[in-house]
Design an enzyme around this catalytic site. Sequence first.
Site, PDB file in Angstrom:
ATOM      1  N   LYS A 171       0.829  -1.205   0.000  1.00  0.00           N
ATOM      2  CA  LYS A 171       0.000   0.000   0.000  1.00  0.00           C
ATOM      3  C   LYS A 171       0.862   1.253   0.000  1.00  0.00           C
ATOM      4  O   LYS A 171       0.552   2.241  -0.674  1.00  0.00           O
ATOM      5  CB  LYS A 171      -0.928   0.006   1.217  1.00  0.00           C
ATOM      6  CG  LYS A 171      -1.807   1.263   1.347  1.00  0.00           C
ATOM      7  CD  LYS A 171      -2.709   1.467   0.122  1.00  0.00           C
ATOM      8  CE  LYS A 171      -3.477   2.787   0.167  1.00  0.00           C
ATOM      9  NZ  LYS A 171      -4.530   2.809   1.195  1.00  0.00           N
ATOM     10  N   LYS A 239      -0.043  11.750   5.413  1.00  0.00           N
ATOM     11  CA  LYS A 239       0.264  10.709   6.393  1.00  0.00           C
ATOM     12  C   LYS A 239       0.874   9.489   5.711  1.00  0.00           C
ATOM     13  O   LYS A 239       1.876   8.934   6.170  1.00  0.00           O
ATOM     14  CB  LYS A 239      -1.010  10.336   7.147  1.00  0.00           C
ATOM     15  CG  LYS A 239      -0.845   9.240   8.182  1.00  0.00           C
ATOM     16  CD  LYS A 239      -1.228   7.855   7.674  1.00  0.00           C
ATOM     17  CE  LYS A 239      -2.688   7.747   7.331  1.00  0.00           C
ATOM     18  NZ  LYS A 239      -3.066   6.369   6.931  1.00  0.00           N
TER      19      LYS A 239
END
Length: 294
Positions: A171, A239
Amino acid sequence: MTRIAFVGLGIMGLPMAKNLVRAGHEVVGYNRSEAKRGKLADAGGTAAGSVPEAVRGAEVVITMLPDSPDVEAVVLGREGVLDSAGRGTLLVDMSTIAPATARTVAQRASEAGLRALDAPVSGGEQGAVDGTLSIMVGGERAHFDAALPLLEVLGATVVHVGPAGAGQTVKAANQLIVAGTIQLVAEALTYLDAQAVELEPAVRVLSGGLAGSAVLERKATGMLAREFTPGFRVDLHHKDLGIVVDSAREAGVVVPLGAVVAQLMAAARAQGLGELDHSALLLGVERLCGRSSD
């Protein structure tokens, strides 16, 4: 029918939980927001007032939370998932968190007698709504096989990519590619506009060649319309790029372009664009060029 506890009913989690309800499963959901819990109940699920209430008796627990500290608190904390779930429960964390955190969760879950997977997703809000997410799964193969029928309700592409933490690592790579591509699309559109090129036909012909990509297809229209309603917010991508930079450093890997894109995303956030879609990187490029009208 499987009894599923779903913790985290945000932009992504709520439509995912609804899809599991529509597939015939018993879904008990928890979110700090009572309104979000109510939306799940309206869709045929059950609203729980706490994590323990949602998790007790569940065969599968799915978490979809913003960041590593949230997963640590909800899963590992007092009255969290590990305190409340029965032995043998399948824990599927679909949040995007640091690979190291995913490995810690898997180890702690195993010690508590649970089966854990890290299964972050790509595809944005629309993919969550449509059940067409790409799901990259880390953990033991047997646990993946057990979870696969549920994951196939949520995603069109579901792939086991390796041991615990591998899903989160893939990811991170996904987020690196997506952010870099959005930045290049933003630069290309600014470059074209500065030379009075008609942008819509330019995007159409670029999409048909080697420059074509899912990012160009899905994001360029909104960028041209200057419509930045979030499908995935700058804040969250900031983030995620922090995860990329930190985990790359830990692995001894150099990501020079990734580091630059991380800084550009951080700059967009610092300029007050954090709540906008990550395609708002276009506004950052325009400001750097002195061409911004926003």
